[in-house]
Design an enzyme around this catalytic site. Structure first.
Site, PDB file in Angstrom:
ATOM      1  N   GLY A  86      21.660  72.129  42.080  1.00 50.48           N
ATOM      2  CA  GLY A  86      22.520  70.942  42.054  1.00 50.48           C
ATOM      3  C   GLY A  86      23.923  71.193  42.576  1.00 50.48           C
ATOM      4  N   ILE A 133      17.132  57.613  47.314  1.00 48.78           N
ATOM      5  CA  ILE A 133      15.974  56.790  46.963  1.00 48.78           C
ATOM      6  C   ILE A 133      16.235  56.204  45.572  1.00 48.78           C
ATOM      7  CG2 ILE A 133      13.464  56.766  46.595  1.00 48.78           C
ATOM      8  CD1 ILE A 133      14.044  57.637  49.434  1.00 48.78           C
ATOM      9  N   GLU A 180       8.637  70.144  45.749  1.00 48.28           N
ATOM     10  CA  GLU A 180       9.239  69.065  44.973  1.00 48.28           C
ATOM     11  C   GLU A 180       9.270  67.804  45.828  1.00 48.28           C
ATOM     12  OE1 GLU A 180      12.221  71.757  42.197  1.00 48.28           O
ATOM     13  OE2 GLU A 180      13.127  70.558  43.782  1.00 48.28           O
ATOM     14  N   GLU A 223      12.246  69.585  48.386  1.00 46.63           N
ATOM     15  CA  GLU A 223      12.441  70.986  48.756  1.00 46.63           C
ATOM     16  C   GLU A 223      11.260  71.810  48.291  1.00 46.63           C
ATOM     17  OE1 GLU A 223      15.200  73.269  45.735  1.00 46.63           O
ATOM     18  OE2 GLU A 223      16.184  71.410  46.272  1.00 46.63           O
ATOM     19  N   ARG A 273       8.853  80.628  44.686  1.00 49.44           N
ATOM     20  CA  ARG A 273       8.876  81.559  43.555  1.00 49.44           C
ATOM     21  C   ARG A 273       8.210  80.883  42.365  1.00 49.44           C
ATOM     22  NH1 ARG A 273      12.305  78.394  40.736  1.00 49.44           N
ATOM     23  NH2 ARG A 273      13.945  77.382  41.937  1.00 49.44           N
TER      24      ARG A 273
END
Lengths: 70, 451
Positions: B165, B203, B275, B288, B292
């Site tokens: 973020g 969105i 994601e 994204e 991992r």
């Protein structure tokens, strides 16, 4: 006279004013860093930086006095 | 075959990895900073080595030191966990150069997905829908304003190298964009060493839903369904669940297939997550890819019965996966909440001494823990101190189990977000499954400020 206090526990990342500087209300005094978050700490009142109680790298607890503005 | 794994991480994920390694008969090596000497994961490992002072550059990001310890103790593989060096292509290359197996994908794919701009381009090429926006870095605030007016506000301004973020902001008009462009460029430069920014259309009413992928070295790629992770504060997840209460079976299938196709196009290996943002009409857009293991992987393990860390180790051992996508099914419902050492109203960190730490022993709980009774939470790392995972036959049962567990969770000495989590589980919109990325703002903070 007003005291600028830490609103969270953390390390002092940056001190952005010097003793004797005149500051305006809501101006940042220090930037604290804790748990990957940086929080600027501002003075609520305008005045002159009378005393800085912390230096860069210091650890402060919530409620600790960071600076005194006169 | 991997015989000894060094874990280049700390906290609950280090403990989690050690648990599976031990189950598989693999030796474990923990590395830790001076601030983590008393952390549970250090005692759990077969061997442990001090890295250095608390600061991450001198400890968990110190590649030279980690590699020299790996050599000294005779480890043959490195598990990077999440965060820290887990998506650092240079680290993966250094490991391989030293003859250590890096438990993760290739450095090439990590680098590509690590640049959000490169990732957008790669996904578009693989026919995965992306959010309308720019496919290259925006040169200046003026250029950003021009593009923003073409796409239409509100706009998400994002750092290409960003994560967690940081360097990301919603802007509603030219003035906000100009201000945010300057400050976020500076911030991204400080944090990631790369100030490139790009724009995406915001969105409205979006949900954050991600697909867990697992891929071996034989070209087999499977998806382990979705996780719904819309409930976030400061752009970081707070509560995650599987399956999503929102998407239809048809959308689930479409998203899973899209994610598998993307992984195949990238020649992806090991565990990874794509994601997506999902709008009110179940249209989904690539957000994204995380190359991992994710913090919230346990909810997927609970509904599939699989051990994702075990799969990661098997893939690293060049074993072929034996999963059958068609017979893989969702069993019940699982919810994870992240327990953060923070003020539940301001979300400011609350490091300090934990005087009492008592985990709940209620119905169908699983805990992943970084701390213990009588423990100092330091200000040096992420505020997450544990994860509480609950399951149930269905969503309602899981929510009830979650509530019981939260009520019995006793942490004293520091502030935690447990009061916030209790409010969320009681929220009517949460009960209905109406969780969008603005849930915390609309249903938690607003209520907090009106009371």
């Amino acid at each position: 006279m007003t005291e600028v206090k830490a609103n969270m526990a953390g390390n002092v990342w940056k001190v952005v004013v010097k003793q004797g500087d005149s500051v305006e209300a809501d101006q940042d005094v220090v930037i604290l860093e804790s748990m990957k978050m940086e929080i600027p700490i501002a003075t609520e009142e305008a005045g002159t930086v009378k005393e800085l109680k912390v230096a860069e790298g210091d650890f402060v607890n919530e409620g600790d006095i960071i600076a005194i503005i006169d | 075959m991997i015989k000894k794994v060094i874990i280049a991480n700390r906290g609950e994920i280090a403990a989690r990895i050690i648990r599976t390694c031990t189950k598989m008969g693999i030796q474990t090596v923990a590395v830790y900073s001076e601030a983590d000497q008393k952390a549970p994961f250090v005692a759990m490992a077969d061997e442990s080595f001090l890295l250095g002072p608390p600061r991450v550059n001198e400890s968990y990001l110190n590649i030279d030191k980690i590699l020299s310890i790996a050599k000294e103790c005779g480890a043959d593989a490195v598990h990077p966990g999440y965060g820290f060096l887990s998506e650092n292509g240079r680290f993966a290359e250094r490991c391989e150069a030293e003859g250590l197996t890096f438990i993760g994908p290739s450095s090439h794919v990590m680098d590509m997905m690590g640049s959000k701009i490169a990732a957008r381009n790669a996904m578009e090429k693989a026919n995965i829908p992306i959010v309308p926006g720019t496919n290259e870095a925006v040169a200046s605030a003026e250029a950003a304003v021009q593009i923003a007016n073409e796409i239409g506000y509100p706009i998400m301004l994002k750092a290409s190298a960003g994560g967690g973020g940081i360097g990301m902001q919603v802007v509603n008009n030219d003035e906000e964009l100009i201000k945010a462009f300057e400050s976020n460029t500076k911030r991204a430069q400080t944090f990631f060493g790369d100030g490139s920014m790009f724009l995406e259309k915001k969105i409205e009413g979006a949900r954050h839903i991600e697909i867990q992928l697992i891929a071996d070295h034989f070209g087999n790629v499977f998806h382990l369904f979705e996780r719904e992770c819309s409930i976030q504060r400061r752009n970081q997840k707070v509560l995650e669940e599987a399956p999503s209460p929102f998407i239809s079976e048809e959308t689930r299938k479409k998203m899973g297939e899209a994610a598998v196709n993307a992984a195949k196009a990238l020649k992806y290996t090991n565990a990874g997550t794509i994601e997506f943002l999902v709008d009110e009409n179940e249209n989904f857009y690539f957000l994204e890819m995380n190359t991992r293991i994710q913090v919230e992987h346990p909810v997927t393990e609970e509904i599939t019965g699989l051990d994702i860390v075990e799969l990661q180790l098997n893939i690293a051992n060049k074993k072929e996966l034996t999963i059958n996508q068609d017979t893989l099914s969702i069993n019940g419902h699982a919810i994870e909440v992240r327990i953060y050492a923070e003020d539940p109203k301001t979300f400011f960190p609350s490091p300090g001494h934990i005087s009492t730490y008592e985990e709940p022993k209620t119905n169908k709980v699983r805990l992943e823990t970084a701390v213990s009774n009588n423990y100092d939470v330091t200000p040096f790392y992420d505020p997450m101190i544990s994860k509480l995972i609950v399951s149930g036959e269905n969503r309602l049962e899981a929510i009830n189990n979650l509530k019981q567990a939260l009520l019995k969770f006793k942490i004293e000495g520091i502030k935690t977000n447990i009061p916030m989590l209790l409010k969320i589980v009681d929220n009517e919109e949460f009960m209905k499954g109406n969780t969008t990325t603005s849930f915390v703002q609309e249903h938690y903070l607003t209520e907090l400020h009106t009371n």
